[in-house]
Design an enzyme around this catalytic site. Structure first.
Site, mmCIF file in Angstrom:
data_model
loop_
_atom_site.group_PDB
_atom_site.id
_atom_site.type_symbol
_atom_site.label_atom_id
_atom_site.label_comp_id
_atom_site.label_asym_id
_atom_site.label_seq_id
_atom_site.Cartn_x
_atom_site.Cartn_y
_atom_site.Cartn_z
ATOM 1 N N LYS A 29 2.073 0.740 15.051
ATOM 2 C CA LYS A 29 3.351 0.775 15.371
ATOM 3 C C LYS A 29 3.940 -0.232 16.076
ATOM 4 C CE LYS A 29 4.554 4.250 12.895
ATOM 5 N NZ LYS A 29 4.601 3.351 11.724
ATOM 6 N N PRO A 35 -2.901 0.820 19.154
ATOM 7 C CA PRO A 35 -2.817 0.413 17.828
ATOM 8 C C PRO A 35 -2.909 1.463 16.502
ATOM 9 C CG PRO A 35 -4.302 -0.664 18.676
ATOM 10 C CD PRO A 35 -3.983 0.075 19.787
ATOM 11 N N TYR A 50 4.106 7.378 9.350
ATOM 12 C CA TYR A 50 3.477 5.871 9.291
ATOM 13 C C TYR A 50 4.311 4.854 8.525
ATOM 14 C CZ TYR A 50 -0.788 3.122 8.217
ATOM 15 O OH TYR A 50 -1.673 2.057 8.228
ATOM 16 N N TYR A 78 -8.987 5.346 8.192
ATOM 17 C CA TYR A 78 -8.822 5.514 9.565
ATOM 18 C C TYR A 78 -10.092 6.747 9.839
ATOM 19 C CZ TYR A 78 -4.348 3.201 10.424
ATOM 20 O OH TYR A 78 -3.367 2.302 10.400
ATOM 21 N N HIS A 85 0.829 -1.008 0.088
ATOM 22 C CA HIS A 85 0.044 -0.052 0.111
ATOM 23 C C HIS A 85 0.907 1.121 -0.133
ATOM 24 C CE1 HIS A 85 -3.961 -1.708 1.597
ATOM 25 N NE2 HIS A 85 -3.469 -2.670 0.676
HETATM 26 P P1 RFL Z 1 4.173 -10.838 22.078
HETATM 27 O O1 RFL Z 1 3.410 -10.958 20.543
HETATM 28 O O2 RFL Z 1 3.170 -10.356 23.227
HETATM 29 O O3 RFL Z 1 4.817 -11.851 22.470
HETATM 30 C C1 RFL Z 1 5.257 -12.350 23.600
HETATM 31 C C2 RFL Z 1 5.569 -13.762 23.797
HETATM 32 O O4 RFL Z 1 6.070 -14.162 24.969
HETATM 33 C C3 RFL Z 1 5.236 -15.123 25.823
HETATM 34 N N1 RFL Z 1 5.601 -15.039 27.132
HETATM 35 C C4 RFL Z 1 6.119 -15.980 27.841
HETATM 36 N N2 RFL Z 1 7.180 -16.732 27.520
HETATM 37 C C5 RFL Z 1 7.634 -17.296 28.579
HETATM 38 N N3 RFL Z 1 7.740 -17.171 29.712
HETATM 39 C C6 RFL Z 1 6.789 -16.093 30.200
HETATM 40 N N4 RFL Z 1 6.880 -15.968 31.591
HETATM 41 C C7 RFL Z 1 6.010 -15.471 29.312
HETATM 42 N N5 RFL Z 1 4.997 -14.441 29.474
HETATM 43 C C8 RFL Z 1 4.729 -14.260 28.344
HETATM 44 C C9 RFL Z 1 3.847 -14.912 25.442
HETATM 45 O O5 RFL Z 1 2.988 -16.046 25.318
HETATM 46 C C10 RFL Z 1 3.883 -14.367 23.987
HETATM 47 O O6 RFL Z 1 4.080 -15.475 22.816
HETATM 48 O O7 RFL Z 1 5.263 -9.425 22.100
HETATM 49 P P2 RFL Z 1 6.254 -9.023 20.965
HETATM 50 O O8 RFL Z 1 6.777 -10.766 20.378
HETATM 51 O O9 RFL Z 1 7.099 -8.135 21.356
HETATM 52 O O10 RFL Z 1 5.531 -8.405 19.788
HETATM 53 C C11 RFL Z 1 4.656 -7.400 19.938
HETATM 54 C C12 RFL Z 1 3.292 -7.345 19.278
HETATM 55 O O11 RFL Z 1 2.683 -8.432 19.344
HETATM 56 C C13 RFL Z 1 2.554 -6.085 19.216
HETATM 57 O O12 RFL Z 1 3.234 -4.976 19.578
HETATM 58 C C14 RFL Z 1 1.551 -5.856 18.322
HETATM 59 O O13 RFL Z 1 0.357 -6.805 17.939
HETATM 60 C C15 RFL Z 1 0.854 -4.617 18.284
HETATM 61 N N6 RFL Z 1 -0.269 -4.055 17.288
HETATM 62 C C16 RFL Z 1 0.066 -3.607 16.125
HETATM 63 N N7 RFL Z 1 1.566 -3.411 15.802
HETATM 64 C C17 RFL Z 1 1.701 -3.081 14.582
HETATM 65 O O14 RFL Z 1 3.028 -2.728 14.380
HETATM 66 N N8 RFL Z 1 0.950 -2.922 13.351
HETATM 67 C C18 RFL Z 1 -0.366 -2.914 13.925
HETATM 68 O O15 RFL Z 1 -1.111 -2.711 12.682
HETATM 69 C C19 RFL Z 1 -0.730 -3.348 15.199
HETATM 70 N N9 RFL Z 1 -2.202 -3.591 15.417
HETATM 71 C C20 RFL Z 1 -1.525 -4.473 17.408
HETATM 72 C C21 RFL Z 1 -2.636 -4.151 16.476
HETATM 73 C C22 RFL Z 1 -2.012 -4.895 18.812
HETATM 74 C C23 RFL Z 1 -3.416 -4.876 19.007
HETATM 75 N N10 RFL Z 1 -3.704 -5.615 20.175
HETATM 76 C C24 RFL Z 1 -4.326 -6.770 20.464
HETATM 77 C C25 RFL Z 1 -3.488 -4.709 21.208
HETATM 78 C C26 RFL Z 1 -3.860 -4.552 16.768
HETATM 79 C C27 RFL Z 1 -4.482 -4.659 17.919
HETATM 80 C C28 RFL Z 1 -5.925 -4.962 18.139
HETATM 81 C C1 PHB Z 2 -4.908 -4.524 11.523
HETATM 82 O O1 PHB Z 2 -5.009 -4.570 10.436
HETATM 83 O O2 PHB Z 2 -5.198 -5.012 12.566
HETATM 84 C C2 PHB Z 2 -4.530 -3.067 11.731
HETATM 85 C C3 PHB Z 2 -4.241 -2.075 10.786
HETATM 86 C C4 PHB Z 2 -3.932 -0.807 11.215
HETATM 87 C C5 PHB Z 2 -3.857 -0.297 12.475
HETATM 88 C C6 PHB Z 2 -4.003 -1.408 13.468
HETATM 89 C C7 PHB Z 2 -4.566 -2.751 13.228
HETATM 90 O O3 PHB Z 2 -3.448 0.942 12.899
#
Ligand code: RFL
Ligand code: PHB
Length: 421
Positions: free
Chosen positions: A297, A293, A385, A201, A72
């Site tokens: 980032k 989110p 972005y 958005y 995109h």
């Molecule tokens: P994670 O993915 O939370 O993984 C951590 C892992 O550690 C395990 N763990 C343990 N393992 C051993 N011993 C323990 N005591 C432990 N405690 C925990 C867990 O089970 C897990 O498997 O962290 P990581 O790897 O740093 O990754 C971070 C991302 O997951 C997070 O920042 C993103 O999902 C945030 N986010 C988005 N980020 C983007 O860059 N672009 C997006 O479009 C975006 N959309 C989002 C999002 C997060 C969302 N939520 C659910 C808040 C959309 C949403 C809705």
């Molecule tokens: C998603 O596709 O889950 C998504 C995309 C953009 C965002 C957050 C989540 O800013």
């Protein structure tokens, strides 16, 4: 058992670091307290910056991303019943983001790790970190009923916001900066075609909405909800009518609805831990910082932390550059705070806050109009972005300057900053 690096957590941070290190011949064991299936069941991010895409390619897991990811060059902001396009490619010399689900990134990394034969211990319990401030740290855990003791040189805490790594650092050596938002996002996934070819958005007086996607046949939508909402109170019909109402009329009418295949509520907050390292332990990704989110980032910041740590560890193991170890936290934090700022700006500008009076609402409306009408404003949104540059490793002289007694520093105390906009 002995290894060079123990990685706590098999989310995207831990798996990506493990894969990059493995390709450099650096030995790492991944310890994860959930099962592989559970890790893959979490539906989260969808937008990858080009820096993260390059890093995934460097890790040898770029093929499916290139084949199936949706490139995109822009996105839309809906405001006053109109779609305004932010031409990201135009303002960033042709750069772009890729829409590719976090679940797929994780699946690709898990497969690559399996193929490499490197050790991952899933469903580990009682994970504990020991002697992290010494030259001989170690990790103990219980795996398949057996207690294991893993000695190592370094520990990468990639275990998310609720993991054990950050809690293993003496709390009086950390500063915690936090802002909790008074709302959450209700997300819905459906096998319906996306309503628009790029993300939308939407700012609306009743609350924010986001139209995203995973493919030409799968959509991901979000609506802002109160912090105390329960997902059980949201039928699919209620979700679709709320979403449609918050989009410009033309877009709402084009929305193709269908049964949800997933629905969940995520709270929104910003949180940063300083410093991001203590002794031989490095905090990586969500273990060190959380962003709302809205700016897409979180996952991308996790990737930039991984890139910094990976480059340091390659220097340490291949060129004896242990002097670079202290540069991890200062190198990461500069980019982290800039991404926190952008996510905070997007969240403030696009959401309705319960405390917003008429004046605050007018200010947000005019802030958004100003940014969307100004070349400088559009360029600023676009460059944030698509992703700010990854930090250069700081030399030991610069790090020493920052930590010298003459450099004015705040005391390292456990601190919470919860208020303010
Ligand atoms: P994670 O993915 O939370 O993984 C951590 C892992 O550690 C395990 N763990 C343990 N393992 C051993 N011993 C323990 N005591 C432990 N405690 C925990 C867990 O089970 C897990 O498997 O962290 P990581 O790897 O740093 O990754 C971070 C991302 O997951 C997070 O920042 C993103 O999902 C945030 N986010 C988005 N980020 C983007 O860059 N672009 C997006 O479009 C975006 N959309 C989002 C999002 C997060 C969302 N939520 C659910 C808040 C959309 C949403 C809705
Ligand atoms: C998603 O596709 O889950 C998504 C995309 C953009 C965002 C957050 C989540 O800013």
């Amino acid at each position: 058992m002995r290894t060079q690096v123990v990685i706590i957590g098999a989310g995207p941070s831990g798996l990506l670091l493990g894969q990059l290190l493995d390709r450099q011949g650096i030995d790492a064991v991944i310890v994860e307290h959930r099962s592989e299936a559970h890790v893959l069941s979490r539906i989260r991010a969808g937008v990858l910056e080009d820096g993260m895409t390059s890093l995934l390619k460097e890790a040898g897991v770029g093929q499916r991303l290139m084949d199936e990811g949706m490139v995109h060059g822009g996105f839309a902001i809906a405001h006053h019943d109109q779609l305004r396009r932010v031409d990201v490619a135009h303002y960033t010399q042709g750069r772009h983001v890729t829409v590719y689900g976090q679940t797929e990134v994780t699946r690709d990394l898990m497969e690559a790790r399996r193929a490499s034969g490197a050790l991952s211990l899933y469903e580990a319990s009682e994970v504990r970190l020991h002697d992290i401030d010494s030259d001989a740290p170690s990790v103990t855990l219980v795996h398949q009923g057996e207690t294991l003791h893993i000695e190592c040189d370094y520990i990468a805490g990639c275990d998310g916001a609720h993991g054990v790594s950050r809690r293993s650092i003496p709390q009086d050596r950390l500063s915690l900066f936090e802002k909790v938002y008074p709302f959450g996002w209700l997300g819905l996934m459906s096998d319906t075609p996306p309503v628009h070819e790029e993300l939308i958005y939407a700012r609306h007086a009743d609350g924010f909405a986001l139209c995203s996607m995973r493919s030409s046949t799968r959509s991901r939508y979000y609506v802002q909800v109160n912090a105390d909402e329960k997902v059980e109170d949201w039928s699919d019909d209620r979700f679709w009518s709320t979403l449609s109402h918050r989009l410009p009329a033309e877009v709402g009418e084009a929305l193709v609805t269908g049964p949800s295949i997933e629905k969940s509520i995520a709270p929104l907050r910003s949180q940063v831990t300083e410093p991001m390292q203590y002794g031989r332990l490095f905090l990586v990704g969500d273990a060190a910082h959380i962003v709302p989110p809205t700016g897409a980032k979180g996952l991308n910041l996790a990737a930039s932390d991984v890139s910094v740590l990976y480059r340091i560890l390659v220097q340490v193991y291949h060129h004896g550059r242990k002097d670079l170890v202290p540069s991890y936290s200062p190198t990461c934090l500069d980019r982290v705070w800039k991404a926190v700022r952008f996510s905070w700006w997007m969240t403030n500008t696009l959401h309705s806050f319960p405390e917003d009076d008429g004046f605050a609402q007018r200010m947000k409306d005019i802030e958004l109009s100003y940014m969307l009408d100004s070349v400088a404003g559009l360029a600023s949104i676009a460059e944030n972005y698509v992703g700010l540059p990854y930090g250069e490793l700081l030399s030991s002289e610069v790090v020493n300057k920052f930590s010298s007694p003459n450099y004015p520093q705040e005391p390292l105390t456990a601190k919470k900053v919860c208020s303010g906009s």
